[in-house]
Design an enzyme around this catalytic site. Structure first.
Site, PDB file in Angstrom:
ATOM      1  N   GLN A  62      10.961  -5.090   7.381  1.00 36.58           N
ATOM      2  CA  GLN A  62      10.377  -3.761   7.248  1.00 36.58           C
ATOM      3  C   GLN A  62      11.461  -2.686   7.156  1.00 36.58           C
ATOM      4  OE1 GLN A  62       7.488  -2.935  10.295  1.00 36.58           O
ATOM      5  NE2 GLN A  62       6.404  -1.475   9.023  1.00 36.58           N
ATOM      6  N   GLY A  72       0.831  -1.196   0.000  1.00 37.39           N
ATOM      7  CA  GLY A  72       0.000   0.000   0.000  1.00 37.39           C
ATOM      8  C   GLY A  72       0.865   1.246   0.000  1.00 37.39           C
ATOM      9  N   LYS A  82      12.017 -11.004  12.921  1.00 41.56           N
ATOM     10  CA  LYS A  82      12.214 -11.342  11.509  1.00 41.56           C
ATOM     11  C   LYS A  82      11.419 -10.395  10.596  1.00 41.56           C
ATOM     12  CE  LYS A  82      12.728 -15.936  10.383  1.00 41.56           C
ATOM     13  NZ  LYS A  82      12.278 -17.256   9.877  1.00 41.56           N
ATOM     14  N   GLY A  97       1.101   2.820  13.247  1.00 41.43           N
ATOM     15  CA  GLY A  97       0.352   2.674  14.495  1.00 41.43           C
ATOM     16  C   GLY A  97      -0.212   1.294  14.773  1.00 41.43           C
ATOM     17  N   LYS A 156       7.316   0.665  19.830  1.00 41.15           N
ATOM     18  CA  LYS A 156       6.982   1.871  19.071  1.00 41.15           C
ATOM     19  C   LYS A 156       6.882   1.501  17.581  1.00 41.15           C
ATOM     20  CE  LYS A 156      10.584   4.330  20.879  1.00 41.15           C
ATOM     21  NZ  LYS A 156      11.392   5.508  21.287  1.00 41.15           N
ATOM     22  N   GLU A 212       7.417   3.985   9.166  1.00 41.21           N
ATOM     23  CA  GLU A 212       7.823   5.257   8.548  1.00 41.21           C
ATOM     24  C   GLU A 212       9.322   5.526   8.730  1.00 41.21           C
ATOM     25  OE1 GLU A 212       5.082   6.170   7.044  1.00 41.21           O
ATOM     26  OE2 GLU A 212       3.807   4.945   8.322  1.00 41.21           O
ATOM     27  N   ILE A 240      11.154  -4.822  20.117  1.00 41.09           N
ATOM     28  CA  ILE A 240      10.809  -5.429  18.834  1.00 41.09           C
ATOM     29  C   ILE A 240       9.961  -6.672  19.098  1.00 41.09           C
ATOM     30  CG2 ILE A 240      11.730  -6.478  16.738  1.00 41.09           C
ATOM     31  CD1 ILE A 240      12.321  -3.442  17.100  1.00 41.09           C
TER      32      ILE A 240
END
Lengths: 729, 325, 210
Positions: free
Chosen positions: A629, A234, A624, A503, A692, A696, A620
């Site tokens: 990401q 996306g 993986k 988020g 967190k 982005e 985290i």
């Protein structure tokens, strides 16, 4: 922070991996339905003007054609309220003869096969009265104005203080029009059954899409079901409902058959948003020993004439570094183009390129190491709000990344490092993005067989939401991964936020954590009541492991405990949201990117040789998928830095490289090994996991690490992306 | 796409008969360019003649060199042992083009006949003299970053997109074509044409003709040939500029030199002046620089592609250095 | 549209085939077996009429199963797989040969199915992502993709895997750099490239069962 371990079973494989590698994962355009028909949109050839005539007879008479819809015969769309061609849902599809951008849908052709629909679409003939269009931001800067909504100016301390600094620079930085281009084309399959609507949709938010279709088509929200268990990427492009989706739902209702509409790749460039062309000026000044005394950041971005789009281009400048005097300004220029939308990193990625380039320039002017300059101006509290950070390990990011790539071993002088005919360069930059926790609801069902089903209407456009949620649920309850199933991507599930702004993991993860914790509490209660029938009776600490609860000496399976409790299942739903901690702390994720690259001295060809990308994204959850990401963000950044630019021929107002052969995104051969480092320290306040966001920051700032490295390699500063070979000759 | 007739032929003669019956038909082999053009409505032949069953796939040594069947795929040629040992330049050029999947589909003949990648040619709402004679050239004064610096006209500044053809023109290849009237041979340098006033015509092939083979004469360039392609990303992209270099070096002196460039003209562009400047000279950077300095004689930029005037000589020097080392 | 789901005995029975022969009129159907179909139709009828009848018989093998179908010549192999045979594992990412999402094997060689007309595959053996595993046993490269997390959204993945299997079989997986070059025909916007390279390298080293 609850009793939380995250080390149950080691790294988890992607829970939907098998479906994805076997071709069994179904995307929006792939549902086998009876009587399926196909929609194809015809786009305007002009950028501005009016349709004077539209001939549809030939198309209507073509074999297999079920309907041809234009502004002349478009069925009413109840949600299109108010005057004009644009409303709350954006452009009103085919609502008048007016043309606002090239490619604007002017007709929908529906036929019984894709080939016939496509052919008939080519038979629709449209005559226009063309008005002169303007699509070039750089020639329209005089029209820049503050956005109608939102704050366009910010300042603390003195304005333009950089000009009084001992050392300062002032430069322009340009980001071109960039396009998301997920690999899956914009796709939708719409099925009406009376006033019940089912939509298989490429969307980042099934609940938002559900609301949107219900509003547009005047049916109760419960009548609309949006299904999107798999979304082929996306990057922001599927954050809202676009006119092509409205067209498909409208068309399906019109012909009374399930309708599938897949955009063409070239339509992906004009119908589903993009990162807008933005021209920025940054002035930044410091004392001779490198203490920042002023930053001014002025950004002007393109938007559509019919709809305003704003994003946080200058936000990072307001809070990234400790500096007493900061002022920013953000303005827009409406053009005859389609409306932009958030693209990964969104505006922050645009702004970070300017700010992080400017810092590099200032460092060289100060004859100071660029990383040292950043460290020297490290913000220990949020300079914008004055609040303490919920957590901030950016300094660790700097240090660990620098160590890994050998930052301080390089010769800092530009053009000083060579490798044969190649010039070598090192560059670094940082990124930051607000760490959010959107409200979400999750349901958990612990079944008689001891397996757990968790549900929430979240999306997974690729980061591995389902995987992370299974990890959280398994860790809370001490279940093996294969005993946990997470369902997402269906508007019938408990509400979850749209996947955007990094988020989902935080908000939905918290809901999953909370509901699983509630299940756990039920089990603990039963244990405390002696339902397990253990010889040694109740105790405070129960051990949850491998689907069993025990005290070290004895244990009982969830399944047997449920039986003893006389319950066939535990079925709970919990809402979860942030609280007053949001007022007490500043929440941010941070990243630092290091790039080592070669520039071919003769031909200007750039080869990226090594990337180290470091994230302070709290704890985290799933290492993986998190790694993937971060790697993906850097690769998106390579595209942004070196190749991506949608080009217009302003004479016609048309994009000229709207395909994958002319608009380049990175290929495998462009990408070196990428090291990702996670600081992996929990944020104590954001959510129960301490996690967190990451989506982005993986991209924000990356492009500047490349241009900074190119400067180091060549002594040439490129302030206009992308850096194609011709710019380095 | 219109629904067209589809005909599959099994022999060259049947194929030539078929095209005579319907001169508006198009041959289809790999389809990698034609199918795309048909999808976009750039071309709409009423009939396709599928020639994939024709016996034109062989790669054979001949008394004077090698003969490559027109239906040999790009990948088959690129990995062929004879090609790799005797004509490494061709193998390199083929590997520089497209992607492994496309090279598995695309054929030698089809590669020669591929149309330009000029954006105005593909966008049927834009002016393009090549697509629609008399409609104007969109690239002149428009987006022309990828366009020609040699041999363009005020009707068309498009470039030929092939890598393979750049190597073949450097290697003095010959195209073998057949029609009902028999066979003829076209030197590769003459096969493609400059746009002039009729940019709609890409090459010298006449109606009813079928490419059957490409022949390359034996040479002594095995030790010193190199195909350099400069592009916006590392792979799977068309050339900004490409250079095919083949040298014969005896006692560190260049006894024979061939140079051709891609991405610079409506046809693969042979640089005879540079070849002349190299021949007989020592294989040194000085020689290369001197020779490259005359490469852009007669070249002309159209704005966005002016950088090619600078890039081409640099690429030539680089390719010569690599080939000679 | 009617889903032309494959049956073993469709040939000779379907209405479409009769329509084809009727339409062919003066045409000479030399043979309907894989080798040659010759049609020398006269003037083309109006598209609206022609479009209705213009289907050709096509016989091909997909994942070991024989399909006898009626297809329009303009139908691509990609659309045939996705829309008629119901194999949606092969993806449409650009429909222009510019992304590799539609990669399948034809007689063991990787191609872009979006640029191959279905009728050009008469008599060929097609392998798609759905045909790679042996029942529940995944192909080693499929396993390696999961192990190395060589994808995110999964949309380019079938194409990457089909391309990766071919890359190994072609002998182009000798080094990470060679894999990078020979996998560059498959775009991935999520940016899984380094993990794809890892998965292919490991599978190549495993060397079994390709």
């Amino acid at each position: 922070m609850g009793n939380y371990f995250f080390e149950t079973e080691g790294p988890i494989d992607r829970v939907d991996g098998k479906q994805k590698v076997t071709g069994q994962a179904l995307y929006a355009g792939e549902y086998p339905l009876e009587k399926l028909c196909y929609g194809v949109l015809v786009g305007s050839s002009i950028a501005r003007g009016n349709i004077t005539a539209i001939a549809t007879k030939e198309a209507e008479n073509a074999a297999g054609v079920l309907a041809v819809i234009t502004h002349l015969n478009r069925p009413a769309i109840p949600g299109y309220t108010g005057e004009g061609d644009s409303g709350p849902a954006g452009m009103k599809l085919m609502s008048s003869p007016a043309i606002y951008f090239a490619g604007q849908p002017v007709a929908l052709v529906i036929a019984d096969t894709f080939e016939r629909a496509q052919h008939a679409a080519s038979l629709v003939k449209v005559a226009y009265k063309t008005t002169e269009s303007s699509t070039d931001l750089s020639t329209q800067l005089s029209k820049a104005a503050a956005p109608r909504r939102g704050k366009s100016e910010y300042s603390r301390g003195e304005k333009n203080a950089y000009k009084k600094a001992a050392v300062w620079i002032e430069e322009d930085y340009v980001i071109p029009h960039e396009v998301h281009n997920p690999m899956e084309l914009g796709s939708i399959t719409a099925v009406w059954n009376g006033d019940q609507l089912t939509v298989y949709d490429k969307t980042q938010g099934v609940k938002a899409s559900q609301r949107s279709y219900a509003q547009l088509f005047g049916v109760p929200q419960d009548n609309v079901r949006v299904v999107a268990p798999f979304v082929g990427g996306g990057f922001g492009m599927a954050l809202r409902t676009w006119p092509y989706e409205v067209a498909a739902v409208m068309g399906a209702r019109k012909v009374g058959q399930p309708l599938k509409l897949m955009l063409s790749r070239s339509q992906m460039f004009t119908l589903v948003g993009y990162r807008p062309h933005t021209i920025q000026q940054v002035g930044i000044g410091a004392t001779r020993d490198g203490i920042l005394t002023g930053i001014s950041h002025d950004a002007t971005a393109a938007t559509a004439s019919y709809e305003e789009f704003t994003e946080g281009v200058v936000r990072m400048t307001q809070f990234m570094y400790s500096c007493a005097n900061v002022d920013t300004r953000y303005r827009l220029v409406p053009l005859d183009v389609s409306v932009p939308t958030w693209m990964r990193g969104p505006g922050e990625a645009t702004g970070a390129f300017a700010l992080e380039s400017a810092l590099d320039e200032l460092a060289y002017k100060l004859d100071m190491d660029a990383l040292d300059l950043r460290k020297k101006n490290y913000a220990y509290t949020d300079p914008e709000s004055g609040l303490p950070y919920s957590s901030k390990f950016l300094m660790d990011c700097y240090d660990q990344g620098a160590e890994k790539i050998g930052w301080y071993k390089r010769n800092r002088q530009p053009r000083s490092m060579k490798n044969g005919e190649w010039l070598e360069g090192y560059g670094m930059s940082s990124g930051v993005f607000g760490a959010h926790r959107p409200a979400a609801t999750a349901r958990a069902v612990l079944a008689a067989d001891g397996s757990l089903l968790v549900q929430s209407a979240a999306s997974d456009i690729g980061p591995g939401t389902g995987t992370a949620m299974v990890k959280i649920a398994a860790d809370v309850l001490g279940l093996p991964y294969d005993k946990v199933r997470f369902e997402l991507g269906d508007s019938r599930l408990p509400p979850a936020p749209t996947q955007g702004g990094s988020g989902t993991n935080s908000g939905v993860g918290a809901a999953v954590h909370d509901v699983c914790t509630a299940v756990k509490e039920k089990l603990i209660l039963a244990m405390n009541e002696g339902k397990a029938g253990f010889s040694k009776q109740p105790q405070q600490e129960w051990l949850f492991e491998k689907g069993r609860i025990g005290n070290g000496a004895e244990s009982i399976s969830f399944s047997d405990l449920l039986k003893n409790m006389g319950q066939s299942a535990i079925d709970l739903t919990r809402d979860s949201k942030s609280g007053e901690e949001r007022q007490k702390y500043a929440f941010y994720s941070f990243s630092v990117h290091f790039t080592r690259l070669w520039v071919h001295a003769r031909t200007g060809v750039v080869r990226i040789k090594q990337i180290v990308t470091v994230a302070d994204a709290g704890k985290i959850v799933s290492e993986k998928t998190a790694r993937s990401q971060m790697v993906g963000g850097a690769i998106g950044g390579i595209g942004m830095a070196l190749m991506e630019e949608a080009v217009f021929d302003h004479r016609f107002g048309r994009m000229v490289n709207n395909n994958f052969a002319d608009y380049h995104i990175p290929v495998n051969a462009d990408v070196p090994d990428i090291d990702t480092i996670f600081i992996n320290k929990p944020d104590p306040y954001i959510n129960p996991m301490g996690a967190k966001g990451m989506g982005e920051i993986a991209l924000i700032g990356y492009a500047a690490s490349v241009t900074n490295a190119i400067y180091h390699a060549t002594g040439k500063r490129i302030r206009e992306l992308p850096v194609t070979p011709d710019k380095l000759l | 796409m219109i629904n067209f007739d589809y005909l599959r032929t099994a022999s060259v003669n049947a194929t030539l008969d078929a095209i005579k019956r319907e001169p508006r038909a198009a041959f289809i082999a790999g389809g990698t360019n034609l199918v795309d053009l048909m999808k976009r409505g750039v071309t709409s032949p009423p009939r396709l003649i599928d020639i994939n069953n024709l016996p034109l796939k062989n790669i054979e040594r001949t008394s004077s060199g090698i003969s490559i069947g027109a239906l040999a795929t790009n990948s088959a040629v690129a990995i062929n042992e004879m090609i790799r040992s005797d004509f490494p330049l061709l193998s390199q050029a083929l590997h520089a083009g497209a992607s492994p999947q496309l090279r598995n589909m695309a054929t030698v003949g089809g590669n020669m006949l591929q149309r330009t990648r000029c954006t105005y040619f593909y966008d049927t709402t834009m002016p393009c003299n090549k697509r629609q004679a008399g409609s104007g050239c969109g690239a002149l004064g428009g987006y022309n970053r990828m366009h020609a610096i040699f041999g363009a006209s005020d009707k068309c500044i498009a470039v030929h997109p092939s890598d393979m053809c750049v190597a073949l023109v450097a290697l003095n290849a010959t195209a073998v074509v057949r029609s009902n009237k028999g066979e003829r041979r076209i030197p590769f340098g003459d096969f493609h044409r400059l746009p002039g006033d009729t940019p709609q015509t890409d090459n010298q092939l006449k109606a009813g003709e079928l490419i059957t083979a490409v022949e390359i004469p034996s040479n002594k360039f095995q030790q010193h040939s190199f195909y350099l392609k400069i592009r916006d990303r590392s792979s799977y992209a068309f050339a900004l500029v490409s250079v095919a270099v083949a040298l014969s070096i005896e006692n560190n002196r260049i006894s024979d030199a061939r140079i051709a460039a891609g991405g610079v003209a409506h046809k693969p562009w042979r640089l005879l002046n540079v070849e002349k400047a190299l021949t007989g000279q020592p294989a040194s950077v000085e020689t290369f620089q001197k020779a490259a300095s005359i490469a852009t004689q007669g070249a002309k930029g159209y704005g966005q592609n002016n950088f090619k005037l600078k890039l081409l000589p640099q690429a030539i020097i680089q390719a010569l250095e690599t080939a000679s080392s | 549209m009617s889903k032309t789901l494959p049956t073993s005995d469709e040939q000779g029975k379907g209405a479409s085939r009769r329509d084809f022969l009727k339409w062919s009129g003066a045409a000479v159907a030399v043979s309907l077996t894989p080798s040659v179909v010759t049609r020398a139709a006269g003037e083309r009828a109006d598209e609206t009429i022609a479009g209705f009848f213009e289907k050709m018989p096509l016989k091909l093998e997909v994942n070991g199963k024989l399909h006898q179908l009626q297809v329009e010549p303009r139908t691509t192999l990609l659309d045939l797989l996705r829309e008629q045979i119901g194999l949606t594992g092969t993806k449409k990412g650009c429909d222009q040969g510019q992304c590799g999402a539609c990669t399948v094997h034809v007689n063991g060689r990787r191609i872009n199915s979006c640029l191959s007309l279905a009728v050009m595959n008469e008599g060929q053996k097609i392998t798609t992502i759905e045909g790679l595993a042996k029942g529940d046993e995944l192909h080693p490269l499929q396993e390696a993709f999961i192990k190395h997390d060589a994808f995110q959204c999964g949309y380019c993945t079938p194409g990457q895997i089909m391309s990766g299997v071919a890359c190994i079989n072609e002998g182009h997986a000798g080094s990470a750099d060679e894999i990078r070059e020979f996998m560059s025909g498959n775009l991935c916007r999520c940016g899984a490239y380094p993990h794809i390279v890892d998965a292919i390298l490991e599978t190549k080293k495993g060397g079994n069962n390709l």
